[in-house]
Design a protein around this motif. Structure first.
Motif, short mmCIF file in Angstrom:
data_model
loop_
_atom_site.label_atom_id
_atom_site.label_comp_id
_atom_site.label_asym_id
_atom_site.label_seq_id
_atom_site.Cartn_x
_atom_site.Cartn_y
_atom_site.Cartn_z
N ARG A 42 0.85 -1.19 0.00
CA ARG A 42 0.00 0.00 0.00
C ARG A 42 0.89 1.25 0.00
O ARG A 42 2.07 1.18 0.28
CB ARG A 42 -0.97 0.00 1.17
N GLY A 43 0.26 2.40 -0.30
CA GLY A 43 0.97 3.67 -0.24
C GLY A 43 2.23 3.68 -1.10
O GLY A 43 2.22 3.29 -2.26
N LYS A 44 3.33 4.10 -0.49
CA LYS A 44 4.60 4.17 -1.21
C LYS A 44 5.24 2.81 -1.42
O LYS A 44 6.24 2.69 -2.13
CB LYS A 44 5.56 5.09 -0.46
N ARG A 45 4.64 1.77 -0.82
CA ARG A 45 5.17 0.41 -0.98
C ARG A 45 4.17 -0.47 -1.74
O ARG A 45 4.09 -1.66 -1.52
CB ARG A 45 5.47 -0.19 0.41
N MET A 46 3.45 0.16 -2.63
CA MET A 46 2.37 -0.51 -3.35
C MET A 46 2.85 -1.73 -4.14
O MET A 46 2.14 -2.73 -4.27
CB MET A 46 1.69 0.49 -4.28
N THR A 47 4.06 -1.65 -4.68
CA THR A 47 4.53 -2.74 -5.54
C THR A 47 5.03 -3.95 -4.76
O THR A 47 5.24 -5.02 -5.33
CB THR A 47 5.66 -2.24 -6.45
N ALA A 48 5.22 -3.79 -3.45
CA ALA A 48 5.68 -4.92 -2.63
C ALA A 48 4.49 -5.81 -2.27
O ALA A 48 3.37 -5.33 -2.10
CB ALA A 48 6.35 -4.41 -1.35
N PRO A 49 4.70 -7.12 -2.17
CA PRO A 49 3.58 -8.03 -1.85
C PRO A 49 3.07 -7.83 -0.43
O PRO A 49 3.82 -7.51 0.49
CB PRO A 49 4.20 -9.42 -2.03
N LEU A 50 1.76 -8.03 -0.25
CA LEU A 50 1.16 -7.96 1.07
C LEU A 50 1.74 -9.05 1.98
O LEU A 50 2.13 -10.12 1.50
CB LEU A 50 -0.35 -8.15 0.97
N LEU A 51 1.79 -8.77 3.26
CA LEU A 51 2.24 -9.76 4.22
C LEU A 51 1.04 -10.44 4.87
O LEU A 51 0.02 -9.79 5.15
CB LEU A 51 3.10 -9.09 5.30
N ASP A 59 8.75 -7.96 11.99
CA ASP A 59 10.15 -7.83 11.56
C ASP A 59 10.31 -6.65 10.60
O ASP A 59 11.30 -5.91 10.65
CB ASP A 59 10.63 -9.10 10.87
N ASP A 60 9.33 -6.49 9.72
CA ASP A 60 9.36 -5.39 8.75
C ASP A 60 9.35 -4.04 9.47
O ASP A 60 10.14 -3.14 9.15
CB ASP A 60 8.17 -5.51 7.81
N ILE A 61 8.46 -3.89 10.44
CA ILE A 61 8.39 -2.64 11.21
C ILE A 61 9.68 -2.42 11.99
O ILE A 61 10.21 -1.29 12.03
CB ILE A 61 7.19 -2.66 12.17
N TYR A 151 -9.07 -2.20 -2.36
CA TYR A 151 -8.66 -2.10 -0.97
C TYR A 151 -9.01 -3.31 -0.10
O TYR A 151 -8.35 -3.57 0.90
CB TYR A 151 -9.26 -0.84 -0.33
N LEU A 152 -10.05 -4.05 -0.45
CA LEU A 152 -10.46 -5.17 0.40
C LEU A 152 -9.34 -6.19 0.61
O LEU A 152 -9.16 -6.68 1.74
CB LEU A 152 -11.71 -5.85 -0.16
N PRO A 153 -8.56 -6.56 -0.40
CA PRO A 153 -7.46 -7.50 -0.15
C PRO A 153 -6.43 -6.96 0.84
O PRO A 153 -5.87 -7.72 1.64
CB PRO A 153 -6.84 -7.70 -1.54
N ILE A 154 -6.19 -5.65 0.80
CA ILE A 154 -5.24 -5.04 1.74
C ILE A 154 -5.79 -5.12 3.15
O ILE A 154 -5.10 -5.53 4.09
CB ILE A 154 -4.98 -3.57 1.34
N ILE A 155 -7.04 -4.71 3.31
CA ILE A 155 -7.66 -4.72 4.65
C ILE A 155 -7.77 -6.15 5.17
O ILE A 155 -7.50 -6.43 6.34
CB ILE A 155 -9.05 -4.06 4.61
#
Length: 240
Positions: A42-51, A59-61, A151-155
């Protein structure tokens, strides 16, 4: 990114959020360097796969905080899913002898409280109904199939992180300040956070529901500032 000489506040978003979700707090904390973080997808990391794994998200945070830290004391603020991630990141940071001065948890009564939900497994219609009850789904989403499809897949992925989160049994030695809305069903269990710290614990309740933060940004900022300064002498002693 240029690092400042201000104490830092790392801000962690709620499920479906991004670096812009809690930016309203920044206006009331100009004496701190407020750094919003976001998960991939999402946002500026849109191209990265969802976790889809909580440990990977934590770990990412943790890595984001380590990368952006300056030499000053820092804090972490997390709302809803972000509150879980704040605790998990704090555990990791403390293990590496780089603990935050304190963490602020918001809109969440803490691990173990009614954690049997599996909303992320609901069909789209039921999932949308649950999101609507929380108040975090903008009306324009309901009128736009395209927005919902995006957005539903992100949420849903973020809800899975929250609902499948797990925590090490040890307590952190870091102060925790918890906040919740007075209309949340679990607000009476806000004291649950105390069992996750050996240090100072405080909490506040605000008028409102799960997204009370939208209505009380200035008060929340004041709590962050006051609590930080109340413990800052102890923090500086540890750093010296």
């Amino acid at each position: 990114m240029k690092k400042t000489d201000k104490s830092q506040l790392f801000v962690l978003h709620f499920a479906g959020g991004n670096i812009y979700s809690l930016r309203f707090i920044s206006a009331f904390l100009t004496d701190f360097e407020v750094i919003p973080l976001e998960l991939p997808g999402r946002g500026k990391r849109m191209t990265a796969p969802l976790l889809h794994d909580f440990e990977e998200a934590a770990d990412d945070i943790y890595r984001q905080i380590i990368t952006q830290r300056n030499h000053m004391p820092f804090m972490i603020f997390g709302h809803s899913l972000g509150a879980y991630l704040a605790l998990a990141a704090a555990q990791r940071l403390e293990q590496q002898q780089q603990p935050p001065a304190c963490i602020f948890t918001s809109g969440n009564a803490g691990p173990g409280i009614r954690s049997t939900h599996n909303w992320h497994q609901l069909n789209d219609q039921d999932f949308i109904e649950k999101l609507t009850t929380l108040g975090g789904l903008p009306p324009e989403f309901l009128d736009s199939p395209e927005l919902l499809e995006f957005y539903l897949p992100i949420i849903r992925a973020d809800f899975k992180l929250a609902e499948k989160s797990s925590f090490a049994s040890h307590r952190i030695n870091i102060p925790i300040y918890a906040m919740m809305g007075s209309k949340e069903k679990t607000m009476g269990e806000i004291g649950n956070w105390q069992q996750f710290t050996n240090a100072l614990f405080r909490y506040s309740l605000f008028e409102g529901g799960h997204f009370f933060i939208d209505e009380h940004a200035e008060k929340i900022a004041a709590i962050i500032r006051t609590f930080y300064h109340s413990i800052s002498s102890t923090v500086k002693e540890k750093l010296s």
